[in-house]
Motif scaffolding. Structure first.
Motif, short mmCIF file in Angstrom:
data_model
loop_
_atom_site.label_atom_id
_atom_site.label_comp_id
_atom_site.label_asym_id
_atom_site.label_seq_id
_atom_site.Cartn_x
_atom_site.Cartn_y
_atom_site.Cartn_z
N VAL A 1 37.94 52.50 47.34
CA VAL A 1 38.14 51.90 46.02
C VAL A 1 36.92 51.06 45.64
N GLY A 2 36.34 50.39 46.63
CA GLY A 2 35.11 49.64 46.37
C GLY A 2 33.98 50.55 45.93
N ARG A 3 33.89 51.72 46.52
CA ARG A 3 32.85 52.66 46.12
C ARG A 3 33.16 53.27 44.75
N VAL A 4 34.46 53.46 44.44
CA VAL A 4 34.86 53.95 43.12
C VAL A 4 34.43 52.94 42.07
N ALA A 5 34.55 51.66 42.40
CA ALA A 5 34.14 50.59 41.47
C ALA A 5 32.66 50.71 41.13
N LEU A 6 31.89 51.30 42.00
CA LEU A 6 30.47 51.49 41.76
C LEU A 6 30.16 52.82 41.08
N GLY A 7 31.23 53.60 40.78
CA GLY A 7 31.05 54.87 40.07
C GLY A 7 30.91 56.08 40.97
N ASP A 8 31.28 55.97 42.24
CA ASP A 8 31.16 57.06 43.20
C ASP A 8 32.28 58.08 42.96
N ALA B 1 38.41 61.32 46.96
CA ALA B 1 39.12 60.99 48.20
C ALA B 1 40.29 60.05 47.92
N VAL B 2 40.08 59.07 47.02
CA VAL B 2 41.17 58.17 46.64
C VAL B 2 42.29 58.97 45.98
N TYR B 3 41.91 59.87 45.10
CA TYR B 3 42.89 60.71 44.40
C TYR B 3 43.74 61.47 45.41
N ASP B 4 43.09 62.13 46.36
CA ASP B 4 43.82 62.89 47.37
C ASP B 4 44.75 62.00 48.18
N ALA B 5 44.30 60.78 48.46
CA ALA B 5 45.08 59.88 49.31
C ALA B 5 46.29 59.29 48.59
N VAL B 6 46.18 59.05 47.28
CA VAL B 6 47.24 58.30 46.60
C VAL B 6 48.04 59.10 45.57
N ALA B 7 47.63 60.30 45.23
CA ALA B 7 48.32 61.06 44.18
C ALA B 7 49.81 61.25 44.48
N GLY B 8 50.13 61.59 45.71
CA GLY B 8 51.53 61.79 46.10
C GLY B 8 52.36 60.52 45.99
N GLU C 1 47.73 59.23 34.16
CA GLU C 1 47.24 58.03 33.48
C GLU C 1 46.89 56.93 34.49
N VAL C 2 47.73 56.79 35.51
CA VAL C 2 47.49 55.77 36.54
C VAL C 2 46.18 56.06 37.27
N LEU C 3 45.97 57.31 37.63
CA LEU C 3 44.77 57.65 38.38
C LEU C 3 43.51 57.46 37.52
N VAL C 4 43.61 57.73 36.23
CA VAL C 4 42.49 57.45 35.34
C VAL C 4 42.26 55.94 35.28
N GLU C 5 43.36 55.19 35.25
CA GLU C 5 43.25 53.73 35.22
C GLU C 5 42.61 53.21 36.51
N VAL C 6 42.92 53.83 37.63
CA VAL C 6 42.29 53.43 38.90
C VAL C 6 40.78 53.63 38.79
N TRP C 7 40.36 54.75 38.24
CA TRP C 7 38.93 55.01 38.08
C TRP C 7 38.28 53.95 37.19
N ARG C 8 38.93 53.64 36.06
CA ARG C 8 38.36 52.69 35.10
C ARG C 8 38.41 51.24 35.58
N THR C 9 39.44 50.88 36.30
CA THR C 9 39.64 49.46 36.63
C THR C 9 39.35 49.14 38.10
N LEU D 1 49.82 51.28 43.72
CA LEU D 1 51.25 51.50 43.50
C LEU D 1 51.82 50.49 42.50
N THR D 2 51.26 49.29 42.49
CA THR D 2 51.67 48.30 41.48
C THR D 2 51.27 48.78 40.09
N LEU D 3 50.04 49.31 39.96
CA LEU D 3 49.62 49.91 38.69
C LEU D 3 50.58 51.03 38.28
N SER D 4 50.97 51.83 39.25
CA SER D 4 51.87 52.96 38.98
C SER D 4 53.21 52.47 38.46
N HIS D 5 53.77 51.49 39.13
CA HIS D 5 55.07 50.96 38.74
C HIS D 5 55.01 50.34 37.35
#
Length: 194
Positions: free
Chosen positions: A21-28, A34-41, A63-71, A87-91
């Motif tokens: 998630v830290g690397r996603v924050a940098l635009g990786d 990898a985050v998507y694969d780990a948390v989509a389910g 929408e949640v996964l897009v939000e994870v990318w953006r935020t 999961l809090t974002l999801s809920h």
């Protein structure tokens, strides 16, 4: 790179997900995959538990996964694990969808009620009608007996002048005169201008 593959294939590794998630924050983008694969389910599971509708659940999960990318830059490891944050974002997003659907249904219900609402105030009309009836009754009581009988038979029972004359055993001309005089008195009593 070998470490990222190892981390992505082991979603239960909380520090690995936090690092991703830290690397996603940098635009990786690879880290996001990898985050998507780990948390989509788990995201879909949380959303489906709230919405109970497969199609909407899939939409909200995306929408949640897009939000994870953006935020992702807002994620703070000192406040909890990356999985809990996601999961809090999801809920929250699922609850937002429920509220949105309920608000739309409430708006539609309100619009339907407005469509059925009469353009006039029924209570006011009923009160005015009662007051008018009472005023007419009061004015009818001011007529002579023959005028009252003639008006009642002609206007409340719908009899013709001739039938009124027969019912009262009076000449037709007398009935017409009594009706005319009675209507003039009613007009004056009710304050109707000619």
């Amino acid at each position: 790179m070998k470490e990222a593959v190892h981390i992505g294939t082991n979603p239960s590794s909380k520090p690995g997900l936090q690092e991703l998630v830290g690397r996603v924050a940098l635009g990786d983008e690879e880290a996001f995959a990898a985050v998507y694969d780990a948390v989509a389910g788990p995201v879909l599971g949380v959303v489906r538990a709230v919405l109970r509708d497969q199609a909407q659940s899939e939409e909200v999960a995306q929408e949640v996964l897009v939000e994870v990318w953006r935020t992702a830059p807002r994620y703070r490891p000192d406040r909890g694990t990356a999985m809990n944050w996601i999961l809090t974002l999801s809920h929250r997003r699922a609850i937002d969808r429920v509220r949105s659907v309920e608000a739309a249904a409430a708006r539609e219900h309100k619009a339907a009620l407005l469509d059925r609402t009469p353009e006039y105030d029924e209570v006011t009309e009923q009160v005015e009608t009662r007051l008018e009836r009472e005023q007419v009754r009061r004015c009818v009581r001011t007529l002579t007996e023959i005028q009252r009988q003639a008006v009642t038979l002609a206007y409340y029972r719908g009899l013709t002048y001739r039938q009124v004359a027969e019912a009262l055993s009076l000449p037709l001309g007398t009935v017409k005169t009594r009706l005319r005089d009675g209507l003039i008195r009613l007009r004056d009593c009710l304050g109707v201008t000619a």
